[in-house]
Design an enzyme around this catalytic site. Structure first.
Site, PDB file in Angstrom:
ATOM      1  N   ASP A 128      22.971-104.344  35.191  1.00  0.00           N
ATOM      2  CA  ASP A 128      24.238-103.913  34.590  1.00  0.00           C
ATOM      3  C   ASP A 128      24.862-102.752  35.347  1.00  0.00           C
ATOM      4  OD1 ASP A 128      26.362-103.532  32.875  1.00  0.00           O
ATOM      5  OD2 ASP A 128      25.203-102.344  31.471  1.00  0.00           O
ATOM      6  N   ASP A 349      32.882-104.588  36.046  1.00  0.00           N
ATOM      7  CA  ASP A 349      31.741-104.507  35.137  1.00  0.00           C
ATOM      8  C   ASP A 349      30.993-105.829  35.092  1.00  0.00           C
ATOM      9  OD1 ASP A 349      30.005-103.560  33.155  1.00  0.00           O
ATOM     10  OD2 ASP A 349      31.326-104.215  31.541  1.00  0.00           O
TER      11      ASP A 349
END
Length: 471
Positions: A128, A349
């Protein structure tokens, strides 16, 4: 329990006590090849997940995005304006990690296989770019005779008593009392050698508690060799709760923070990392890699570069967007939407699926795209903020005008149509955007990023991208 300004994911850091990796001495340079981690697909047997219908999967992704957007908004309210420097990133070399797509039921979307301890214990972590802490499920302070039986629905637990390289970080140390404060280390220290503890909570009411330790991490190189990183700082989470931890064994933090895995690995390997996200609907055996070091331009000669803005929008990777065009026509979107230094800005992201547009950008984008779909029957589907779905019988991508992000330095990112007109079910497609409040941040999600190679140059502060099959 206090709510913390956290990333939706925790992490288990891969740095030593003094902030650097330690590696064993080799007769030759071990970093003369790419270090890589395999990205794991959501339907891989490693995740013990049963395939669902395509509509169910889209609903899961939308739920995940809702939770994640809460996290991003929470972090930005508390952390906007913090500045960090990338000038200390240095050295050279390379490694890579296999990377596959994966549904997370509330957190990131792509997973990596990770090996920790002596002997090695294997885990599946969420990769992430919005997280700056790396951690895993863990049993500490017990032995074979008194370890509690914990039911984690087939997920793995790190057994500290099985590892000869497991070393706790003392609570009296500077790294605990000063360096780890932003990772929510606790002030309690009943004895000087008591392990440094953390208590990390999320805006979705998930939380994790554990201790910081130093461990050995084993990684593979593209030449087939394996190397060991010694005295790596890890979050050993002993208790946790919430949807955020329902699938993976922990999180690999790839955000821009001195304790994230991405920044520390990049420090060793030339200041770069890269990934190529396979299609989120790809077969479970399709694999790619999260890579550290090496030259991505060798395989992507058409790489374009734009400025990478770090240390401005918390630990996220931001870019300077100038506008959006559809069908070659620039949309009328106020500049304030793209102002990284103001109330807007755009981030890349890997943990968000859909692309999130703040309201001043969302409405003109949706109006322009829906205008090309007037002959298709619109459908009412219960999939949260996804506004427009349609009967795709007879649909051909040629009817869609091309969508493009335009960056302030003149570079343009034009994704394939399937990255913004997404499959929801047999015969049903949806526009893959969701609206988010203004003021706020535009988020380029992983579906929009898929089938492109992305290179994060943390020394040159550049983001590179190029079309790729990711195979």
């Amino acid at each position: 329990m206090k709510s913390r300004p956290a990333s939706l994911l925790l992490l288990f850091f891969l740095v030593s006590v003094n902030g650097f990796f330690s590696i064993p001495v080799f007769s030759e340079n071990p970093w003369n090849n790419t270090m890589r981690f395999e990205l794991i697909h959501r339907h891989s047997p490693e995740l013990s997940m049963r395939p669902k219908t395509q509509l169910d999967r889209i609903k899961e992704l939308v739920h995940s995005d809702n939770v994640r957007q809460q996290m991003i908004s929470h972090k930005l309210k508390l952390g906007r304006g913090l500045r960090r420097m990338a000038s200390e990133i240095r050295s050279s070399g390379s490694m890579a990690i296999p990377l596959r797509s994966g549904a997370d039921r509330g957190i990131g979307q792509y997973f990596v296989s990770f090996r920790v301890g002596t002997p090695v214990q294997k885990f599946v972590l969420i990769a992430d770019t919005g997280s700056d802490l790396t951690w895993m499920n863990c049993n500490y302070g017990c032995d074979n005779n008194n370890c509690p039986k914990r039911r984690l629905h087939h997920r793995r637990i790190f057994h500290a008593h099985h590892s000869s390289s497991f070393k706790t970080v003392p609570c009296f140390s500077k790294i605990c009392k000063v360096d780890l404060m932003k990772m929510f280390s606790l002030t309690r220290c009943p004895t000087p050698m008591t392990p440094c503890a953390y208590d990390y909570s999320y805006s979705d009411e998930s939380s994790a508690q554990g201790i910081f330790v130093n461990e050995t991490v084993t990684v593979g190189l593209t030449n087939g060799r394996k190397i060991r990183l010694h005295d790596v700082l890890i979050g050993c989470s002993e208790t946790f709760r919430g949807r955020a931890f329902s699938v993976a064994d922990g999180v690999m933090g790839l955000g821009y923070n001195k304790y994230s895995f991405a920044v520390k690995a990049a420090e060793m390997l030339g200041g770069k990392f890269s990934y190529c996200l396979v299609d989120h609907l790809s077969p479970s055996d399709l694999t790619n890699y999260l890579s550290f070091g090496g030259s991505t331009t060798v395989v992507a000669k058409n790489m374009q570069y734009t400025k990478l803005v770090v240390g401005v929008i918390d630990s996220f990777y931001a870019v300077n967007v100038a506008g959006i065009s559809i069908g070659g026509k620039m949309l009328n979107i106020p500049f304030k939407v793209w102002d990284v230094g103001g109330a807007g800005g755009t981030i890349i992201d890997s943990g968000s699926s859909l692309t999130l547009l703040t309201e001043p950008a969302y409405h003109p984008v949706m109006a322009a795209l829906k205008a090309a779909l007037t002959k298709f029957q619109s459908l009412e589907l219960d999939i949260g903020p996804v506004e427009f779905c349609f009967n795709s019988t007879g649909f051909d991508e040629s009817v869609m005008p091309r969508f493009a992000f335009h960056f302030a330095d003149g570079v343009r990112f034009e994704p394939p149509v399937k990255s913004y007109v997404i499959d929801a079910a047999d015969g049903i497609k949806c526009l893959g955007f969701a609206s988010t409040d203004w003021p706020g941040t535009v988020v380029i999600g992983n579906i929009m990023q898929q089938n492109h190679l992305w290179e994060f140059d943390l020394v040159g502060n550049k983001l590179g991208f190029a079309p790729s099959t990711c195979t």
